[in-house]
Scaffold this active site. Structure first.
Site, PDB file in Angstrom:
ATOM      1  N   ASP A 131      49.917 -18.875 -72.615  1.00  0.00           N
ATOM      2  CA  ASP A 131      50.232 -20.129 -73.289  1.00  0.00           C
ATOM      3  C   ASP A 131      49.842 -21.296 -72.375  1.00  0.00           C
ATOM      4  O   ASP A 131      50.255 -21.349 -71.213  1.00  0.00           O
ATOM      5  CB  ASP A 131      51.734 -20.152 -73.562  1.00  0.00           C
ATOM      6  CG  ASP A 131      52.173 -21.259 -74.500  1.00  0.00           C
ATOM      7  OD1 ASP A 131      51.422 -22.216 -74.685  1.00  0.00           O
ATOM      8  OD2 ASP A 131      53.294 -21.145 -75.028  1.00  0.00           O
ATOM      9  N   CYS A 168      58.399 -26.377 -79.165  1.00  0.00           N
ATOM     10  CA  CYS A 168      58.151 -25.112 -79.836  1.00  0.00           C
ATOM     11  C   CYS A 168      57.681 -25.358 -81.254  1.00  0.00           C
ATOM     12  O   CYS A 168      58.124 -26.298 -81.925  1.00  0.00           O
ATOM     13  CB  CYS A 168      59.432 -24.276 -79.840  1.00  0.00           C
ATOM     14  SG  CYS A 168      59.409 -22.877 -80.970  1.00  0.00           S
ATOM     15  N   GLY A 169      56.783 -24.514 -81.723  1.00  0.00           N
ATOM     16  CA  GLY A 169      56.244 -24.672 -83.067  1.00  0.00           C
ATOM     17  C   GLY A 169      57.275 -24.555 -84.165  1.00  0.00           C
ATOM     18  O   GLY A 169      56.990 -24.889 -85.319  1.00  0.00           O
ATOM     19  N   HIS A 170      58.484 -24.099 -83.821  1.00  0.00           N
ATOM     20  CA  HIS A 170      59.531 -23.947 -84.826  1.00  0.00           C
ATOM     21  C   HIS A 170      60.721 -24.855 -84.550  1.00  0.00           C
ATOM     22  O   HIS A 170      61.840 -24.592 -84.987  1.00  0.00           O
ATOM     23  CB  HIS A 170      59.957 -22.475 -84.895  1.00  0.00           C
ATOM     24  CG  HIS A 170      58.817 -21.572 -85.215  1.00  0.00           C
ATOM     25  ND1 HIS A 170      58.267 -20.706 -84.299  1.00  0.00           N
ATOM     26  CD2 HIS A 170      58.079 -21.442 -86.338  1.00  0.00           C
ATOM     27  CE1 HIS A 170      57.253 -20.063 -84.849  1.00  0.00           C
ATOM     28  NE2 HIS A 170      57.113 -20.498 -86.078  1.00  0.00           N
ATOM     29  N   ASN A 272      51.146 -15.438 -84.787  1.00  0.00           N
ATOM     30  CA  ASN A 272      52.423 -15.269 -84.102  1.00  0.00           C
ATOM     31  C   ASN A 272      53.411 -14.629 -85.074  1.00  0.00           C
ATOM     32  O   ASN A 272      53.905 -15.288 -85.988  1.00  0.00           O
ATOM     33  CB  ASN A 272      52.936 -16.628 -83.623  1.00  0.00           C
ATOM     34  CG  ASN A 272      54.316 -16.542 -82.996  1.00  0.00           C
ATOM     35  OD1 ASN A 272      54.803 -15.475 -82.659  1.00  0.00           O
ATOM     36  ND2 ASN A 272      54.954 -17.702 -82.827  1.00  0.00           N
ATOM     37  N   SER A 275      59.452 -14.514 -83.507  1.00  0.00           N
ATOM     38  CA  SER A 275      60.860 -14.143 -83.392  1.00  0.00           C
ATOM     39  C   SER A 275      61.768 -15.168 -84.059  1.00  0.00           C
ATOM     40  O   SER A 275      62.970 -14.912 -84.252  1.00  0.00           O
ATOM     41  CB  SER A 275      61.246 -14.015 -81.906  1.00  0.00           C
ATOM     42  OG  SER A 275      60.407 -13.104 -81.245  1.00  0.00           O
TER      43      SER A 275
END
Length: 380
Positions: A131, A168-170, A272, A275
């Protein structure tokens, strides 16, 4: 542990006593190995890890590649979340130590334990993808970190198009830099690799456009993600593109792949299997095989090691609070069960005590002492 799996030709190395060998692929550029896998396999899966120990366990179980997760690194090394709270050199050093550990682990496993008749195990070194977040700054921060990554021996890295400090992407509230600025960062990473003689270094372009709340374009959502992916591929800089999706819905995943590959039929995509999604609530979660058929050739679970460690250690601690020492006895019974293969059950063998003993004797180390493997096993 079976040693009958297919490996490349074996070769000797000065770091093993005469007669012991490792896979000759040890001397192949990890990026070249990753490209070979991406071109020959239906898909390449990489478990997400955050330290050398987890990477070694993944290597032991013959993972084809390894993903060095930024979010996992934030948790595992800072105990915090994924919001650009560590620097590029910090994660680059973590990646460097991980690659070094895998190379050493290959040697320790190839030694076995001569004193106890444990046969050598020949393990391939899985290429590591790291990353790079948003590059930790501007174009020249990307230049610095890309040089650290390339010199660390990693196979590739991904860069995302978020405004810094990223998140974070989320996590909500993401904003995007311009596509032009992102292309510049991608080109810089590629240029650094080529300047260092690592032309095969794999560059992955990630877009967070699907759920971004701010971007220079008027388009939003999945349409913007597709537009961004095509723009990045047009530049010729990235080898793969990755769209970060906000949930496990099949529709956007399938449409993104279809639209991108309509324009670039040979495009390779990354996915991805996050999780952050409660896959157990999804009545029909998309499979790795289905993703591969769609063109998603590099698949990973970013927080795989973190969640596995958190679950297993939590269960042990719960047991210790309820049953005290009996909980640890139960753990050891599971570790040493004859029908299981837990490489860390003997921490001496896993960390290479026999290797250090044998090579030390070969090299003429003084005061090394004699390792009593039988006594150590009884003590474990």
């Amino acid at each position: 542990m079976t040693t009958t799996v297919r490996t490349r030709a074996l070769a000797e190395t000065p770091l093993l006593p005469p007669g012991l060998k490792v896979p000759a692929s040890r001397w192949i550029d990890p990026a070249t190995r990753l490209r070979e896998l991406l071109d020959s396999e239906p898909h390449v899966f990489a478990p997400g890890i955050y330290d050398p120990h987890g990477a070694e366990i993944a290597m032991y179980h013959r993972s084809k590649a390894i993903y060095f997760s930024g979010y996992s690194f934030a948790i595992g090394h800072l105990g915090t979340t994924d919001m650009d709270l560590y620097s590029g050199p910090e994660i680059a050093d973590g990646a460097r130590r991980t690659v070094s550990a895998l190379r050493k682990f290959q040697l320790t496993m190839a030694t076995g334990d001569p004193e106890k008749g444990v046969a050598p195990v020949h393990l391939e070194i899985p290429p590591v993808v790291v990353d790079m977040d948003g590059g930790y700054g501007n174009l020249f921060n990307v230049q610095r970190v890309a040089e650290l990554y390339v010199n660390a021996g990693v196979a590739g890295a991904h860069i995302e198009d978020q405004v810094l400090p990223k998140r974070c992407g989320h996590i909500a509230g993401k904003a995007l830099i311009s596509a032009d600025e992102m292309v510049g960062k991608l080109r810089m990473a590629r240029a650094v690799a080529e300047d260092l003689g690592r032309d095969d270094f794999v560059v992955i372009a990630r877009t967070d456009a699907v759920s971004a709340v701010d971007a220079p374009e008027k388009t939003r959502g999945l349409d913007l993600a597709i537009e961004r992916a095509l723009r990045y591929l047009d530049s010729g800089a990235p080898d793969l593109v990755w769209c970060e999706f906000p949930n496990s819905d099949r529709g956007p995943t399938e449409r993104f792949a279809t639209e991108v590959r309509r324009r670039f039929p040979e495009a390779k995509l990354a996915f991805n299997w996050s999780s952050s999604f409660k896959w157990f609530n999804d009545p029909n979660p998309i499979s790795f095989a289905e993703l591969g058929e769609l063109g998603y050739k590099f698949l990973f679970i970013t927080l795989a090691a973190q969640h596995a460690m958190g679950y297993a250690f939590s269960k042990l601690l719960q047991g210790l609070s309820e049953e005290q020492e009996r909980a640890y006895v139960a753990l050891q019974r599971k570790e040493w069960a004859a029908d299981d293969d837990i490489p860390t059950k003997s921490h001496h063998l896993f960390t290479g005590v026999p290797y250090h003993q044998v090579l030390g004797e070969t090299m003429g180390a003084s005061r090394l002492g004699k390792f009593d493997g039988e006594a150590a096993e009884k003590a474990v």
